[in-house]
Every structure is written in structure tokens, then in C-alpha cells.
Design a protein around this motif. Structure first.
Motif, PDB file in Angstrom:
ATOM      1  N   ARG A 184       0.847  -1.189   0.000  1.00  0.00           N
ATOM      2  CA  ARG A 184       0.000   0.000   0.000  1.00  0.00           C
ATOM      3  C   ARG A 184       0.884   1.241   0.000  1.00  0.00           C
ATOM      4  O   ARG A 184       1.738   1.404   0.868  1.00  0.00           O
ATOM      5  CB  ARG A 184      -0.912   0.017   1.230  1.00  0.00           C
ATOM      6  CG  ARG A 184      -1.787  -1.226   1.369  1.00  0.00           C
ATOM      7  CD  ARG A 184      -2.698  -1.142   2.576  1.00  0.00           C
ATOM      8  NE  ARG A 184      -3.410  -2.384   2.808  1.00  0.00           N
ATOM      9  CZ  ARG A 184      -4.547  -2.728   2.213  1.00  0.00           C
ATOM     10  NH1 ARG A 184      -5.102  -1.891   1.338  1.00  0.00           N
ATOM     11  NH2 ARG A 184      -5.139  -3.886   2.481  1.00  0.00           N
TER      12      ARG A 184
ATOM     13  N   TRP B 207      -6.310  -2.951 -13.145  1.00  0.00           N
ATOM     14  CA  TRP B 207      -6.127  -1.777 -12.287  1.00  0.00           C
ATOM     15  C   TRP B 207      -7.467  -1.045 -12.193  1.00  0.00           C
ATOM     16  O   TRP B 207      -7.949  -0.469 -13.169  1.00  0.00           O
ATOM     17  CB  TRP B 207      -5.071  -0.854 -12.874  1.00  0.00           C
ATOM     18  CG  TRP B 207      -3.726  -1.475 -13.101  1.00  0.00           C
ATOM     19  CD1 TRP B 207      -3.434  -2.556 -13.888  1.00  0.00           C
ATOM     20  CD2 TRP B 207      -2.496  -1.055 -12.529  1.00  0.00           C
ATOM     21  NE1 TRP B 207      -2.100  -2.823 -13.858  1.00  0.00           N
ATOM     22  CE2 TRP B 207      -1.495  -1.915 -13.024  1.00  0.00           C
ATOM     23  CE3 TRP B 207      -2.132  -0.033 -11.657  1.00  0.00           C
ATOM     24  CZ2 TRP B 207      -0.155  -1.791 -12.673  1.00  0.00           C
ATOM     25  CZ3 TRP B 207      -0.792   0.096 -11.306  1.00  0.00           C
ATOM     26  CH2 TRP B 207       0.182  -0.776 -11.804  1.00  0.00           C
TER      27      TRP B 207
ATOM     28  N   THR C  32      -7.572   6.659  -6.136  1.00  0.00           N
ATOM     29  CA  THR C  32      -7.009   5.358  -5.742  1.00  0.00           C
ATOM     30  C   THR C  32      -6.960   4.402  -6.920  1.00  0.00           C
ATOM     31  O   THR C  32      -7.792   4.464  -7.836  1.00  0.00           O
ATOM     32  CB  THR C  32      -7.825   4.724  -4.607  1.00  0.00           C
ATOM     33  OG1 THR C  32      -9.172   4.510  -5.056  1.00  0.00           O
ATOM     34  CG2 THR C  32      -7.827   5.610  -3.372  1.00  0.00           C
TER      35      THR C  32
ATOM     36  N   ASP D 217      -6.394   0.119  -7.383  1.00  0.00           N
ATOM     37  CA  ASP D 217      -6.207  -1.210  -6.808  1.00  0.00           C
ATOM     38  C   ASP D 217      -5.766  -2.156  -7.911  1.00  0.00           C
ATOM     39  O   ASP D 217      -6.426  -2.265  -8.955  1.00  0.00           O
ATOM     40  CB  ASP D 217      -7.503  -1.716  -6.166  1.00  0.00           C
ATOM     41  CG  ASP D 217      -7.847  -0.961  -4.897  1.00  0.00           C
ATOM     42  OD1 ASP D 217      -7.027  -0.974  -3.963  1.00  0.00           O
ATOM     43  OD2 ASP D 217      -8.930  -0.339  -4.844  1.00  0.00           O
TER      44      ASP D 217
ATOM     45  N   TRP E 263      -4.973  -5.889  -9.301  1.00  0.00           N
ATOM     46  CA  TRP E 263      -5.379  -7.279  -9.109  1.00  0.00           C
ATOM     47  C   TRP E 263      -4.787  -8.148 -10.212  1.00  0.00           C
ATOM     48  O   TRP E 263      -4.619  -7.692 -11.338  1.00  0.00           O
ATOM     49  CB  TRP E 263      -6.909  -7.427  -9.173  1.00  0.00           C
ATOM     50  CG  TRP E 263      -7.671  -6.723  -8.094  1.00  0.00           C
ATOM     51  CD1 TRP E 263      -7.889  -5.386  -7.978  1.00  0.00           C
ATOM     52  CD2 TRP E 263      -8.339  -7.328  -6.992  1.00  0.00           C
ATOM     53  NE1 TRP E 263      -8.645  -5.098  -6.876  1.00  0.00           N
ATOM     54  CE2 TRP E 263      -8.942  -6.279  -6.243  1.00  0.00           C
ATOM     55  CE3 TRP E 263      -8.501  -8.642  -6.551  1.00  0.00           C
ATOM     56  CZ2 TRP E 263      -9.685  -6.520  -5.088  1.00  0.00           C
ATOM     57  CZ3 TRP E 263      -9.245  -8.887  -5.400  1.00  0.00           C
ATOM     58  CH2 TRP E 263      -9.825  -7.829  -4.680  1.00  0.00           C
TER      59      TRP E 263
ATOM     60  N   HIS F   1      -5.680  -9.547  -4.904  1.00  0.00           N
ATOM     61  CA  HIS F   1      -5.351  -8.135  -4.711  1.00  0.00           C
ATOM     62  C   HIS F   1      -3.852  -8.022  -4.435  1.00  0.00           C
ATOM     63  O   HIS F   1      -3.343  -8.575  -3.452  1.00  0.00           O
ATOM     64  CB  HIS F   1      -6.172  -7.576  -3.543  1.00  0.00           C
ATOM     65  CG  HIS F   1      -6.131  -6.088  -3.447  1.00  0.00           C
ATOM     66  ND1 HIS F   1      -6.736  -5.394  -2.409  1.00  0.00           N
ATOM     67  CD2 HIS F   1      -5.570  -5.139  -4.238  1.00  0.00           C
ATOM     68  CE1 HIS F   1      -6.544  -4.098  -2.578  1.00  0.00           C
ATOM     69  NE2 HIS F   1      -5.834  -3.924  -3.684  1.00  0.00           N
TER      70      HIS F   1
ATOM     71  N   THR G 242      -2.150  -1.302  -3.738  1.00  0.00           N
ATOM     72  CA  THR G 242      -3.054  -0.158  -3.725  1.00  0.00           C
ATOM     73  C   THR G 242      -2.238   1.128  -3.774  1.00  0.00           C
ATOM     74  O   THR G 242      -1.249   1.271  -3.045  1.00  0.00           O
ATOM     75  CB  THR G 242      -3.933  -0.145  -2.461  1.00  0.00           C
ATOM     76  OG1 THR G 242      -4.799  -1.283  -2.478  1.00  0.00           O
ATOM     77  CG2 THR G 242      -4.790   1.111  -2.413  1.00  0.00           C
TER      78      THR G 242
ATOM     79  N   SER H  45      -2.663   5.374  -3.480  1.00  0.00           N
ATOM     80  CA  SER H  45      -3.568   6.427  -3.024  1.00  0.00           C
ATOM     81  C   SER H  45      -2.907   7.786  -3.219  1.00  0.00           C
ATOM     82  O   SER H  45      -1.855   8.051  -2.621  1.00  0.00           O
ATOM     83  CB  SER H  45      -3.925   6.224  -1.545  1.00  0.00           C
ATOM     84  OG  SER H  45      -4.687   7.313  -1.059  1.00  0.00           O
TER      85      SER H  45
END
Length: 291
Positions: free
Chosen positions: A35, A63, A130, A132, A134, A191, A194, A196
Motif C-alpha cells: 500500500r 487496475w 485510488t 487497486d 489485481w 489483490h 493499492t 492512493s
């Protein structure tokens, strides 16, 4: 911003990579997720785009991109068939209808004093972009197409979020119509990471100590100050001299006007012809007959 040796992402504002501040990367060992987070300055009305890169690109990845907590799209990266060792992509427009797309911009937040919005919790992700990442697998089926709508719900003026920016949509652009209301599906499996990006106006980031304040303007050195005062004094002297010169010129002109009649009179007297004195004696006879 790099989350690990493989994945990286960044935001560009009108084609220039946004400056990142207070970047942090944390490893979630429990869920095996990396993260990362940072702050970026936002500018009202400026267009931006989200960029991603997979440096090795050995697996299929999906994404998922969200702004202010709202999903606006997914980007899929697949390993190259030959030669290339990395893949990049970006998201700068979103589809809002079958024939229309709009760009992403930083917009002014809608502030209200309506007490109804004071307890709303829908703004938890306001001010945040954000991504994420995967692992993904292509599925042989379709899902409804995503047409983006951003609500921009009002924020109460007493909220800590008030006075900041939000994500909006720019001018409409016409695009080729989609054939139907569906899109190909990618199944998300694991996942991985991440990203941010927390955005705020630059002035607010500086006020909160996240971005260094601009250096103060240095005071003029003593020599410069003395030279400045001397220059001001010389200018004042010049103004006084110019005023005195104007007064002298005006006085000289008045004297010239008063002298002109006397000169004209003297010139007139010089032009008067003086006749010779007559020798005629009263009572004398003059013979006017000729011989």
C-alpha cells in the motif's frame, strides 16, 4: 510513485507529472498487499490523467481506478507477446454515454450550510484518487458497460473536507457509438497493491505543513536601501528644479509681451519722413512767369 520493484503509478496535470509529497509505502503482510500513498497539489479547472506501469508484465493485471470513492474505470495490462519487458497505460477520459466522453478535471467543491449534510458519511474518500491492482483472468462473458456519473454532493461548510477540491468532468467529446450496453469481463483474482493519491490545493498543503512554504522574500540590503533613498532624493530635487525652470520661463515670457509696444512705437517714429524747412517769407511776391 512506485509501490514495489514491479508496479508504479503517477498523476499528470495537463501533461506534467504532479509533484508528490510525503510518499509512503507499507507492506500488509497479513494480506500480502503493498500500500502506497502520497499528497499532490490540485489546481481548480486543470485536467489530469492517471498513469500506470508494470515493469515486468509477466501476468495479466486489472487496475481499478476510483476518484472520491467512485469507480470510473478499469485498465487491463497483459504480458507482451515478444520483445517488450514492460507495459504502460493511462486513463484521462471516461465514457458518459454511448457517443460521449469527458475528461477528468479538478473542480471546486460544492459547500452548503444545510445541517442535513453535516452527518453525511459519503465523503469519506473525498479528495483521493485510488488504484487497486489485481491479478486477472479474461472471462468469456460480458457485463453492463460502465457510464460514469460523478454526483458532487454538497459538503457542509463545517466539515473538515470543506474548502477543498473534488473530481469533476470536463467538456464533452463525441466518440464512436458502442454497439451495445456490455463490456468484456475480467475476473479479479488476487489483490496485489493499492495506490492512493490524496489531493488538496497547494495553499492548504502548505498551511498543514505537508508542502514546504515558499521562502520569504529577502529584505533589501543596507547598501541597496541607502541607494534607494538617495535616488528618491535626487528625483525630488529634479522635480523642484523643473518647477523653478517653468516659473522662470513663464516670467520671461510676460516681460517680453510688455516690452513689445515700446519697440513698435520707436520703429514707427523712425519711419516718419521729416520735410525740409521752407524759405518763404510772408508778404513776399513770387514771380511765376518765365522769361
Amino acid at each position: 510513485m512506485i509501490v514495489n520493484e514491479k508496479f508504479s503509478a503517477w498523476v499528470e496535470i495537463e501533461g506534467v507529472a504532479a509533484q508528490e509529497y510525503n510518499a509512503q509505502v507499507k507492506e500488509d503482510g497479513k494480506h500480502d498487499i503493498s500500500r502506497s500513498s502520497c499528497w499532490i497539489p490540485s489546481e481548480e479547472g486543470k485536467a489530469f490523467s492517471v498513469h500506470i506501469k508494470d515493469a515486468s508484465c509477466t501476468i495479466d493485471t486489472c487496475w481499478v481506478v476510483r476518484v472520491d470513492g467512485v469507480k470510473i474505470g478499469s485498465i487491463f495490462l497483459q504480458p507482451p507477446y515478444r520483445g517488450e519487458c514492460e507495459r504502460t497505460s493511462c486513463l484521462k477520459t471516461v465514457r458518459v454515454s454511448h457517443t460521449e466522453q469527458r475528461g477528468l478535471i479538478f473542480s471546486k467543491i460544492n459547500v452548503t450550510d444545510d445541517e442535513e449534510y453535516l452527518t453525511h458519511t459519503t465523503h469519506h474518500n473525498l479528495g483521493e484518487i485510488t488504484l487497486d491492482v489485481w491479478t486477472a483472468r479474461y472471462a468469456e462473458r460480458t457485463v453492463p458497460a460502465l457510464f460514469v456519473q460523478l454526483p458532487n454532493e454538497p459538503v457542509h461548510e463545517k466539515s473538515k473536507k470543506s474548502g477543498t477540491h473534488c473530481i469533476g468532468l470536463g467538456a464533452s467529446e463525441q466518440v464512436e457509438s458502442t454497439e451495445d450496453d456490455t463490456a468484456h469481463l475480467w475476473n479479479r483474482i488476487k489483490h496485489l497493491a493499492t495506490f492512493s493519491f490524496k489531493y488538496r490545493p497547494l495553499e492548504l498543503l502548505q498551511a498543514n505543513g505537508i508542502v514546504p512554504a515558499p521562502p520569504p522574500v529577502p529584505a533589501p540590503e543596507e547598501d541597496d536601501a541607502e541607494a534607494e533613498e538617495e535616488l528618491k532624493g535626487l528625483k525630488r530635487q529634479m522635480e523642484v528644479m523643473q518647477e523653478r525652470l517653468a516659473q522662470l520661463e513663464k516670467s520671461r515670457g510676460a516681460k517680453r509681451v510688455r516690452a513689445e509696444p515700446d519697440v513698435a512705437e520707436r520703429r514707427t517714429r523712425k519711419r516718419v519722413k521729416v520735410e525740409p524747412k521752407s524759405t518763404f517769407v510772408p508778404g513776399e511776391l513770387i514771380d511765376l512767369t518765365s522769361d
